[in-house]
Scaffold this motif. Structure first.
Motif, PDB file in Angstrom:
ATOM      1  N   MET A  69       0.854  -1.192   0.000  1.00 23.27           N
ATOM      2  CA  MET A  69       0.000   0.000   0.000  1.00 23.27           C
ATOM      3  C   MET A  69       0.887   1.237   0.000  1.00 23.27           C
ATOM      4  SD  MET A  69      -3.151   1.430   1.205  1.00 23.27           S
ATOM      5  CE  MET A  69      -3.484   3.082   1.726  1.00 23.27           C
ATOM      6  N   GLY A  70       0.686   2.134  -0.971  1.00 26.25           N
ATOM      7  CA  GLY A  70       1.481   3.356  -1.043  1.00 26.25           C
ATOM      8  C   GLY A  70       1.061   4.326   0.052  1.00 26.25           C
ATOM      9  N   SER A  71       1.837   5.396   0.183  1.00 25.88           N
ATOM     10  CA  SER A  71       1.487   6.408   1.186  1.00 25.88           C
ATOM     11  C   SER A  71       0.289   7.214   0.689  1.00 25.88           C
ATOM     12  CB  SER A  71       2.666   7.352   1.380  1.00 25.88           C
ATOM     13  OG  SER A  71       3.772   6.630   1.834  1.00 25.88           O
ATOM     14  N   ARG A  72      -0.573   7.601   1.602  1.00 26.20           N
ATOM     15  CA  ARG A  72      -1.667   8.490   1.228  1.00 26.20           C
ATOM     16  C   ARG A  72      -1.208   9.907   1.508  1.00 26.20           C
ATOM     17  NH1 ARG A  72      -7.016   7.306   3.533  1.00 26.20           N
ATOM     18  NH2 ARG A  72      -7.641   8.391   1.645  1.00 26.20           N
ATOM     19  N   GLU A  73      -1.106  10.715   0.462  1.00 26.78           N
ATOM     20  CA  GLU A  73      -0.380  11.980   0.563  1.00 26.78           C
ATOM     21  C   GLU A  73      -1.184  13.112   1.200  1.00 26.78           C
ATOM     22  OE1 GLU A  73       0.992   9.783  -3.192  1.00 26.78           O
ATOM     23  OE2 GLU A  73      -0.953  10.356  -2.355  1.00 26.78           O
ATOM     24  N   ILE A  74      -0.409  14.034   1.789  1.00 31.51           N
ATOM     25  CA  ILE A  74      -0.976  15.269   2.346  1.00 31.51           C
ATOM     26  C   ILE A  74      -0.245  16.441   1.694  1.00 31.51           C
ATOM     27  CG2 ILE A  74      -1.097  16.698   4.443  1.00 31.51           C
ATOM     28  CD1 ILE A  74      -1.361  14.139   6.060  1.00 31.51           C
ATOM     29  N   ILE A  75      -1.014  17.479   1.340  1.00 35.08           N
ATOM     30  CA  ILE A  75      -0.386  18.713   0.830  1.00 35.08           C
ATOM     31  C   ILE A  75      -0.463  19.744   1.948  1.00 35.08           C
ATOM     32  CG2 ILE A  75      -0.599  20.593  -0.854  1.00 35.08           C
ATOM     33  CD1 ILE A  75      -1.701  18.535  -2.854  1.00 35.08           C
ATOM     34  N   ASN A  76       0.682  20.354   2.244  1.00 32.84           N
ATOM     35  CA  ASN A  76       0.771  21.317   3.338  1.00 32.84           C
ATOM     36  C   ASN A  76       0.743  22.738   2.773  1.00 32.84           C
ATOM     37  OD1 ASN A  76       1.591  22.201   6.121  1.00 32.84           O
ATOM     38  ND2 ASN A  76       3.401  22.868   5.003  1.00 32.84           N
ATOM     39  N   LEU A  77      -0.037  23.619   3.414  1.00 32.99           N
ATOM     40  CA  LEU A  77      -0.081  25.020   2.983  1.00 32.99           C
ATOM     41  C   LEU A  77       0.235  25.886   4.193  1.00 32.99           C
ATOM     42  CD1 LEU A  77      -3.575  24.674   1.292  1.00 32.99           C
ATOM     43  CD2 LEU A  77      -1.420  24.609   0.088  1.00 32.99           C
ATOM     44  N   GLN A  78       1.286  26.692   4.111  1.00 37.90           N
ATOM     45  CA  GLN A  78       1.559  27.606   5.219  1.00 37.90           C
ATOM     46  C   GLN A  78       1.278  29.023   4.737  1.00 37.90           C
ATOM     47  OE1 GLN A  78       5.041  25.278   5.973  1.00 37.90           O
ATOM     48  NE2 GLN A  78       6.407  26.850   5.186  1.00 37.90           N
ATOM     49  N   VAL A  79       0.343  29.676   5.433  1.00 39.40           N
ATOM     50  CA  VAL A  79      -0.198  30.949   4.958  1.00 39.40           C
ATOM     51  C   VAL A  79       0.119  32.060   5.947  1.00 39.40           C
ATOM     52  CG1 VAL A  79      -2.281  32.096   4.109  1.00 39.40           C
ATOM     53  CG2 VAL A  79      -2.113  29.609   3.985  1.00 39.40           C
ATOM     54  N   GLY A  80       0.684  33.154   5.424  1.00 42.97           N
ATOM     55  CA  GLY A  80       0.953  34.319   6.268  1.00 42.97           C
ATOM     56  C   GLY A  80       2.248  34.168   7.050  1.00 42.97           C
ATOM     57  N   GLN A  81       2.569  35.201   7.791  1.00 43.91           N
ATOM     58  CA  GLN A  81       3.849  35.224   8.510  1.00 43.91           C
ATOM     59  C   GLN A  81       3.916  34.121   9.571  1.00 43.91           C
ATOM     60  OE1 GLN A  81       4.830  39.048  10.088  1.00 43.91           O
ATOM     61  NE2 GLN A  81       6.657  38.338  11.117  1.00 43.91           N
ATOM     62  N   ALA A  82       2.873  34.035  10.403  1.00 43.73           N
ATOM     63  CA  ALA A  82       2.894  33.020  11.466  1.00 43.73           C
ATOM     64  C   ALA A  82       2.911  31.614  10.859  1.00 43.73           C
ATOM     65  CB  ALA A  82       1.677  33.181  12.372  1.00 43.73           C
TER      66      ALA A  82
END
Length: 455
Positions: A1-14
């Motif tokens: 079973m392959g990895s189930r992917e996650i997309i990360n979004l970092q928004v703004g300064q913090a």
């Protein structure tokens, strides 16, 4: 079973500062250097690395590139990441920024400045999603007190809800707190954001600055904590929460399973994280970390990353994630024991409402650690606190022209306020619910009906 992917979004300064801290810890745990080259020795480190990283063959070496977008409405933050120690780690296409910033104004992030950037962000997300085999969902890091993280973060959330309706949308949301306020309009930005998070998010991990400051001063003995200290704490929790996604473990292998265990009603998806052990480096070697002690600490309000007191509410559900060499029986017995001793703090109409996950890989530099995500009705304290600050300004119409000037309708403030009041009322309703109360009402009504009929 392959990895189930996650997309990360970092928004703004913090979001980007927390993101930097998070990736630094994740690299260390997976044996990668700051350019994404593997130097580790444990095969477990690469077993599920595909969840957060894409594998790229550059020449003779394999490089692991985070599936992450760095987003801001001004160039400064992205430039700082790009020119920093981890600048070469991320794909250059994933730095996306505007020019003028959001000036702490939610409406700028959501309606004007943010709207100009949203199409190019969606395009990059689409490319990232197409490269995934089985995309399980998205993780957004943002602060909801300022303008970019809150306004643009919420715009992204609603856009992704449209484009990827069946994927999980989880957020790590940093809430403003009155003691650590950076701008006077934080209650407006926060209220408008919570309105969007209730409707479009699936899983929101709440973190607030007040609790972070308190932990840093009291437990870590940092006299005047800076953002590096606070972000370090947040990234510890984020790494802990994502451990069961990044390494083979028992239970909660993906975001949807985590949600299934934690979210009894779709709107009540605001979670309180806690971490243990929290101790400064000097006293760490003098502290025991037996499993019962870890469990006790996880449910102690002083280890919570939100400033509210679970003793004034009841736990609907909780997920505990243990890291290191811990036996499943020991962990389950300790959790069961805590629940039995404090049974009045857990709702009785959800049986087995605390899940236990074990991952054998400990955090770097520690032998054992644990993280908990709790869905407790006491979180209404946070929303109530913000609601009071919001109402005081809104009643007088203070600062509203900054928002209406960006084309926003004043009605949106009223809608957000009533949505927040509904949310607080829902938490209160389930806090007071007891086993059988609805059944009893039903039988009483039925009895009354049959008596009336026989008369």
């Amino acid at each position: 079973m392959g990895s189930r992917e996650i997309i990360n979004l970092q928004v703004g300064q913090a979001g980007n500062q927390v993101g930097e801290s998070f990736w630094r810890d994740v690299l260390a745990e997976h044996g990668l250097d700051q350019t994404g080259i593997y130097h580790g020795s444990d095969p477990v480190q690469l077993q599920r690395i595909g969840v957060y990283f894409s594998e790229v063959n550059s020449g003779s070496q394999t490089k692991y590139v985070p599936r992450s977008l760095q987003i801001d409405l001004e160039a400064g933050v992205c430039d700082r990441v790009r020119n920093g120690p981890m600048g070469a780690l991320f794909n250059p296409e994933t730095y996306l920024h505007g020019e003028s910033g959001a000036g702490n104004n939610w409406a700028k992030g959501f309606y004007t400045e943010g709207a100009e950037l949203i199409d190019s962000i969606s395009e990059v997300i689409r490319k990232q999603a197409e490269q995934c085999d089985v995309l399980q969902g998205f993780q957004i890091m943002h602060s909801i007190g300022g303008g970019t993280g809150s306004g643009l973060g919420c715009l992204l959330l609603s856009k992704m809800r449209e484009d990827y309706p069946d994927r999980m949308l989880s957020t790590f949301s940093i809430l403003p707190s009155p003691k650590v306020s950076e701008t006077v309009v934080e209650p407006y930005n926060c209220m408008l954001s919570v309105h969007q998070l209730v409707d479009n998010g699936d899983l929101t991990v709440c973190i607030d600055n007040e609790a972070l400051y308190d932990i840093s001063v009291r437990a870590l003995k940092v006299a005047s904590p800076n953002f590096t200290d606070l972000n370090g704490l947040i990234s510890k929790v984020m790494c802990g929460v994502s451990t069961s996604l990044r390494f083979p473990g028992q239970l909660n292998g993906d975001l949807r399973k985590l949600g299934m265990n934690l979210i009894p009603f779709p709107r009540l998806h605001f979670l309180m994280p806690s971490y243990a052990p929290i101790a400064d480096s000097k006293s760490q070697s003098y502290q025991g970390t037996s499993v019962p002690e870890l469990v006790q600490a996880l449910f102690d309000r002083r280890n919570l990353l939100v400033a509210c007191d679970p003793r004034y509410g009841r736990y609907l559900t909780a997920a505990t994630i243990f890291r290191g060499d811990i036996s499943s029986r020991e962990a389950e017995v300790a959790v069961q024991d805590l629940q039995t001793r404090n049974s009045n703090q857990f709702v009785e109409w959800i049986p087995d409402n605390v899940s236990v996950t074990l991952v054998s890989v400990p955090p770097v530099g520690q032998k054992q650690a644990a993280v908990a995500l709790s869905n407790s009705t006491s979180i209404q304290e946070l929303f109530q606190r913000n609601h009071e600050a919001f109402a005081a300004m809104y009643k007088r119409g203070a600062f509203l022209h900054w928002y209406t000037g960006e084309g926003m309708d004043v009605m949106e403030f009223s809608e957000a306020e009533s949505n927040s009041q509904d949310l607080i009322a829902e938490y209160q309703q389930y806090q007071e619910a007891r086993v059988g109360s609805e059944d009893e009402d039903y039988y009483e009504e039925e009895e009354a009906r049959s008596e009336a009929f026989s008369d």
